[in-house]
Design an enzyme around this catalytic site. Structure first.
Site, PDB file in Angstrom:
ATOM      1  N   LYS A 117       0.854  -1.186   0.000  1.00  0.00           N
ATOM      2  CA  LYS A 117       0.000   0.000   0.000  1.00  0.00           C
ATOM      3  C   LYS A 117       0.886   1.231   0.000  1.00  0.00           C
ATOM      4  O   LYS A 117       1.987   1.214   0.547  1.00  0.00           O
ATOM      5  CB  LYS A 117      -0.884   0.015   1.260  1.00  0.00           C
ATOM      6  CG  LYS A 117      -2.133   0.845   1.088  1.00  0.00           C
ATOM      7  CD  LYS A 117      -3.154   0.097   0.261  1.00  0.00           C
ATOM      8  CE  LYS A 117      -4.434   0.849   0.073  1.00  0.00           C
ATOM      9  NZ  LYS A 117      -5.483  -0.019  -0.490  1.00  0.00           N
ATOM     10  N   GLY A 241     -20.401   6.666   2.485  1.00  0.00           N
ATOM     11  CA  GLY A 241     -19.399   6.930   1.448  1.00  0.00           C
ATOM     12  C   GLY A 241     -20.077   6.838   0.096  1.00  0.00           C
ATOM     13  O   GLY A 241     -20.808   5.870  -0.183  1.00  0.00           O
ATOM     14  N   GLY A 243     -18.293   7.589  -2.923  1.00  0.00           N
ATOM     15  CA  GLY A 243     -17.230   7.760  -3.908  1.00  0.00           C
ATOM     16  C   GLY A 243     -17.302   6.617  -4.902  1.00  0.00           C
ATOM     17  O   GLY A 243     -18.383   6.099  -5.188  1.00  0.00           O
ATOM     18  N   ASN A 244     -16.160   6.180  -5.390  1.00  0.00           N
ATOM     19  CA  ASN A 244     -16.147   5.104  -6.381  1.00  0.00           C
ATOM     20  C   ASN A 244     -16.864   3.859  -5.861  1.00  0.00           C
ATOM     21  O   ASN A 244     -17.793   3.355  -6.491  1.00  0.00           O
ATOM     22  CB  ASN A 244     -14.687   4.776  -6.764  1.00  0.00           C
ATOM     23  CG  ASN A 244     -14.586   3.550  -7.655  1.00  0.00           C
ATOM     24  OD1 ASN A 244     -14.710   2.427  -7.179  1.00  0.00           O
ATOM     25  ND2 ASN A 244     -14.398   3.743  -8.937  1.00  0.00           N
ATOM     26  N   GLY A 246     -18.745   3.391  -2.947  1.00  0.00           N
ATOM     27  CA  GLY A 246     -20.101   3.613  -2.441  1.00  0.00           C
ATOM     28  C   GLY A 246     -21.105   3.819  -3.562  1.00  0.00           C
ATOM     29  O   GLY A 246     -22.198   3.239  -3.541  1.00  0.00           O
ATOM     30  N   TYR A 247     -20.731   4.627  -4.564  1.00  0.00           N
ATOM     31  CA  TYR A 247     -21.686   4.894  -5.648  1.00  0.00           C
ATOM     32  C   TYR A 247     -22.001   3.617  -6.424  1.00  0.00           C
ATOM     33  O   TYR A 247     -23.164   3.274  -6.647  1.00  0.00           O
ATOM     34  CB  TYR A 247     -21.196   5.983  -6.611  1.00  0.00           C
ATOM     35  CG  TYR A 247     -22.130   6.043  -7.811  1.00  0.00           C
ATOM     36  CD1 TYR A 247     -23.430   6.531  -7.672  1.00  0.00           C
ATOM     37  CD2 TYR A 247     -21.748   5.513  -9.055  1.00  0.00           C
ATOM     38  CE1 TYR A 247     -24.329   6.512  -8.735  1.00  0.00           C
ATOM     39  CE2 TYR A 247     -22.651   5.491 -10.124  1.00  0.00           C
ATOM     40  CZ  TYR A 247     -23.930   5.994  -9.953  1.00  0.00           C
ATOM     41  OH  TYR A 247     -24.822   5.959 -10.993  1.00  0.00           O
TER      42      TYR A 247
HETATM   43  P1  NAD Z   1     -13.330   7.669  -2.937  1.00  0.00           P
HETATM   44  O1  NAD Z   1     -12.323   8.701  -2.629  1.00  0.00           O
HETATM   45  O2  NAD Z   1     -13.828   7.528  -4.324  1.00  0.00           O
HETATM   46  O3  NAD Z   1     -14.635   7.911  -2.017  1.00  0.00           O
HETATM   47  C1  NAD Z   1     -14.583   8.055  -0.634  1.00  0.00           C
HETATM   48  C2  NAD Z   1     -15.973   8.478  -0.158  1.00  0.00           C
HETATM   49  O4  NAD Z   1     -15.966   8.527   1.277  1.00  0.00           O
HETATM   50  C3  NAD Z   1     -16.396   9.866  -0.619  1.00  0.00           C
HETATM   51  O5  NAD Z   1     -17.777   9.865  -0.909  1.00  0.00           O
HETATM   52  C4  NAD Z   1     -16.133  10.745   0.610  1.00  0.00           C
HETATM   53  O6  NAD Z   1     -16.965  11.896   0.648  1.00  0.00           O
HETATM   54  C5  NAD Z   1     -16.499   9.773   1.700  1.00  0.00           C
HETATM   55  N1  NAD Z   1     -15.907  10.126   2.995  1.00  0.00           N
HETATM   56  C6  NAD Z   1     -14.674  10.619   3.259  1.00  0.00           C
HETATM   57  N2  NAD Z   1     -14.554  10.845   4.579  1.00  0.00           N
HETATM   58  C7  NAD Z   1     -15.712  10.472   5.150  1.00  0.00           C
HETATM   59  C8  NAD Z   1     -16.198  10.486   6.482  1.00  0.00           C
HETATM   60  N3  NAD Z   1     -15.433  10.913   7.494  1.00  0.00           N
HETATM   61  N4  NAD Z   1     -17.464  10.045   6.697  1.00  0.00           N
HETATM   62  C9  NAD Z   1     -18.231   9.620   5.679  1.00  0.00           C
HETATM   63  N5  NAD Z   1     -17.837   9.595   4.397  1.00  0.00           N
HETATM   64  C10 NAD Z   1     -16.588  10.023   4.149  1.00  0.00           C
HETATM   65  O7  NAD Z   1     -12.734   6.295  -2.375  1.00  0.00           O
HETATM   66  P2  NAD Z   1     -13.142   4.816  -2.783  1.00  0.00           P
HETATM   67  O8  NAD Z   1     -12.250   4.354  -3.847  1.00  0.00           O
HETATM   68  O9  NAD Z   1     -14.616   4.754  -2.952  1.00  0.00           O
HETATM   69  O10 NAD Z   1     -12.716   3.999  -1.464  1.00  0.00           O
HETATM   70  C11 NAD Z   1     -13.581   3.889  -0.324  1.00  0.00           C
HETATM   71  C12 NAD Z   1     -13.079   2.781   0.574  1.00  0.00           C
HETATM   72  O11 NAD Z   1     -13.071   1.558  -0.155  1.00  0.00           O
HETATM   73  C13 NAD Z   1     -11.661   2.945   1.111  1.00  0.00           C
HETATM   74  O12 NAD Z   1     -11.587   2.356   2.409  1.00  0.00           O
HETATM   75  C14 NAD Z   1     -10.817   2.133   0.147  1.00  0.00           C
HETATM   76  O13 NAD Z   1      -9.597   1.716   0.707  1.00  0.00           O
HETATM   77  C15 NAD Z   1     -11.764   0.992  -0.106  1.00  0.00           C
HETATM   78  N6  NAD Z   1     -11.522   0.249  -1.351  1.00  0.00           N
HETATM   79  C16 NAD Z   1     -11.539   0.855  -2.557  1.00  0.00           C
HETATM   80  C17 NAD Z   1     -11.372   0.103  -3.718  1.00  0.00           C
HETATM   81  C18 NAD Z   1     -11.486   0.705  -5.095  1.00  0.00           C
HETATM   82  O14 NAD Z   1     -11.474  -0.067  -6.056  1.00  0.00           O
HETATM   83  N7  NAD Z   1     -11.625   1.999  -5.243  1.00  0.00           N
HETATM   84  C19 NAD Z   1     -11.125  -1.276  -3.625  1.00  0.00           C
HETATM   85  C20 NAD Z   1     -11.111  -1.874  -2.377  1.00  0.00           C
HETATM   86  C21 NAD Z   1     -11.316  -1.094  -1.240  1.00  0.00           C
END
Ligand code: NAD
Length: 438
Positions: A117, A241, A243-244, A246-247
């Site tokens: 990481k 959440g 973001g990627n 959550g959406y």
């Molecule tokens: P992202 O940056 O696209 O989205 C993060 C979301 O979390 C945003 O909507 C943001 O507003 C929200 N957020 C931030 N701080 C917050 C808080 N204090 N309370 C509530 N919401 C909050 O990130 P992502 O890629 O969606 O990743 C989200 C999680 O999933 C992370 O833990 C990441 O490690 C994990 N993850 C991501 C992937 C991937 O493919 N992107 C894969 C495995 C795990």
């Protein structure tokens, strides 16, 4: 830093719990047991912890330094693999914890990688696009000697995008070209295979963007079966959440007939027991700037979201949100962890006592790294697969991993997390033992 909020301490506590479950399997001889203990001890420290201060020029002409990390945890099963996070709260402990969880995640789905990481302590929203590009390039130039298709393969994480991967892979190639000019071998394999999560136009994979959320919904479908509820509209989900992850989780949940009752982002959320339309929420968020201001449901805080009366709670933002303070308030039947490390070990015990089912992060969100693996395979083959092929291969691996977890959970009467981690850690330990260097 309190124990609960130090993610690396949490990762180590989890490993101790898993070691206690696995120990009897290695107890046939004193020699074997000793090797097992050595492997567990080795897994408590990343193989390599890289850190530096990256200095870049801001648009104002001034220079600024940013603290940057890369933890390479374990490569017994294959090259290191893991995302790069840009966030003001990035710490060495967080990066180490996330690299450890990556090792387990790759082992859970059986993909041939170890864990890594990376991260930079930065709020990217405070940088211009050109400053973001300079910082991303500086990171890749610093890391170039330590990465490569068969060494360490980074990917996006919180606040990093396909565009950032494109800048980074370009910077990596520059470093490779410089080596070539000095007479050293370079480009033995496609250098694009050094990063995954790249844009489609630069060696990315069909389906990668939505893969983590979509694969989480494959897991939700399996979970619904286990909760004896195949009528999806009777299952409501609250997603923290947007973001990627959550959406796309919200989008595919709604498409699969589940009721998306609540969503939130860092500024707060909305609750609509009748169900939200994730596409409509996203469109409204684009104009209002935050989910909470879209007017599409009752405005709630992130703390309130955790305590909603829904069937499944889905943390999909950051770690350490389900703690000893919030776990007793949860009213959901199950927690499906789409974020990495959202539950502290102490809170995990509370959830177990309260008989709340937990589908752990390393399984629930493994769709991202699995599709990253498919992207890497496609780059190495020089052959791009159609989206249907990517998605069907993804479903096979996710369903198989869920079934394996459920079988161990029910036959050995273990909580979901322990069952998943036991499978993963055993695969890593066995690979270390097969190498014979313990
Ligand atoms: P992202 O940056 O696209 O989205 C993060 C979301 O979390 C945003 O909507 C943001 O507003 C929200 N957020 C931030 N701080 C917050 C808080 N204090 N309370 C509530 N919401 C909050 O990130 P992502 O890629 O969606 O990743 C989200 C999680 O999933 C992370 O833990 C990441 O490690 C994990 N993850 C991501 C992937 C991937 O493919 N992107 C894969 C495995 C795990």
């Amino acid at each position: 830093m309190s124990h609960q909020s130090d993610p690396y301490q949490n990762a180590l506590v989890q490993l101790d719990h898993v070691a206690a479950v696995l120990r009897p399997l290695y107890a046939e001889s004193a020699g074997q047991l000793k090797k097992f203990e050595t492997a567990i001890k080795r897994l408590k420290t990343p193989d390599r912890m890289l850190k530096t201060q990256l200095k870049i020029q801001l648009d104002s002409g001034k220079f600024r330094k940013f603290l940057a990390f890369r933890a390479q945890h374990n490569a017994a099963r294959g090259p290191y693999k893991g995302g790069i996070r840009f966030h003001p709260n990035v710490t060495e402990a967080e990066v180490k914890a996330l690299s450890t969880w990556m090792t387990w995640k790759c082992a859970v789905t059986g993909i041939p990688y170890g864990g890594a990481k990376g991260g930079i302590v930065v709020d990217p929203k405070l940088l211009s696009l050109t400053e973001l590009e300079r910082l991303s390039r500086a990171y890749a130039a610093w890391l170039a000697p330590w990465i490569g298709p068969w060494v360490d393969v980074p990917a996006p994480d919180v606040n990093t995008t396909g565009q950032i991967m494109a800048w980074m892979v370009d910077e990596y190639q520059k470093a490779q070209r410089a080596k070539l000019e000095q007479g050293q071998t370079a480009f033995e394999v496609n250098p694009l295979a050094t990063f995954t999560g790249k844009p489609l136009g630069l060696g990315g994979s069909e389906g990668r963007e939505e893969a983590t959320g979509l694969a989480g919904v494959f897991t939700l479908i399996k979970l619904a079966e286990k909760l004896s509820q195949t009528d999806h509209k009777k299952i409501s989900v609250a997603i923290q959440g947007f973001g990627n992850v959550g959406y796309w989780f919200a989008y595919h949940s709604a498409k699969a007939g589940f009721k998306v009752a609540a969503v939130s982002d860092s500024k707060g959320g909305i609750y609509e027991p009748k169900g939200l339309d994730p596409e409509q929420v996203l469109a409204a968020k684009k104009t209002t700037g935050s989910v909470g201001q879209t007017g599409l449901g009752k405005v709630i805080t992130n703390a309130e979201l955790l305590a909603l009366p829904v069937t499944v709670l889905v943390p999909a933002a950051l770690e350490n949100v389900i703690t000893t303070e919030t776990a007793p308030l949860i009213r959901a039947k199950a927690v499906l962890e789409m974020a990495n490390g959202p539950t502290t070990p102490e809170a995990d015990e509370i959830l177990a006592t309260r008989k709340i089912e937990v589908i752990p992060d390393v399984l629930a969100n493994a769709g991202g790294v699995t599709t990253s693996y498919f992207e890497w395979v496609q780059n190495l083959q020089g052959y791009a697969w159609p989206k249907t092929e990517v998605i069907s291969k993804l479903k096979v691996l996710m369903d198989q991993s869920f079934d394996q977890m459920w079988q161990i959970k029910t036959t050995q009467k273990l909580p979901g997390r322990l069952a998943t981690y036991a499978t993963a850690v055993k695969r890593v330990v066995d690979a270390m033992l097969l190498r014979g260097n313990i």
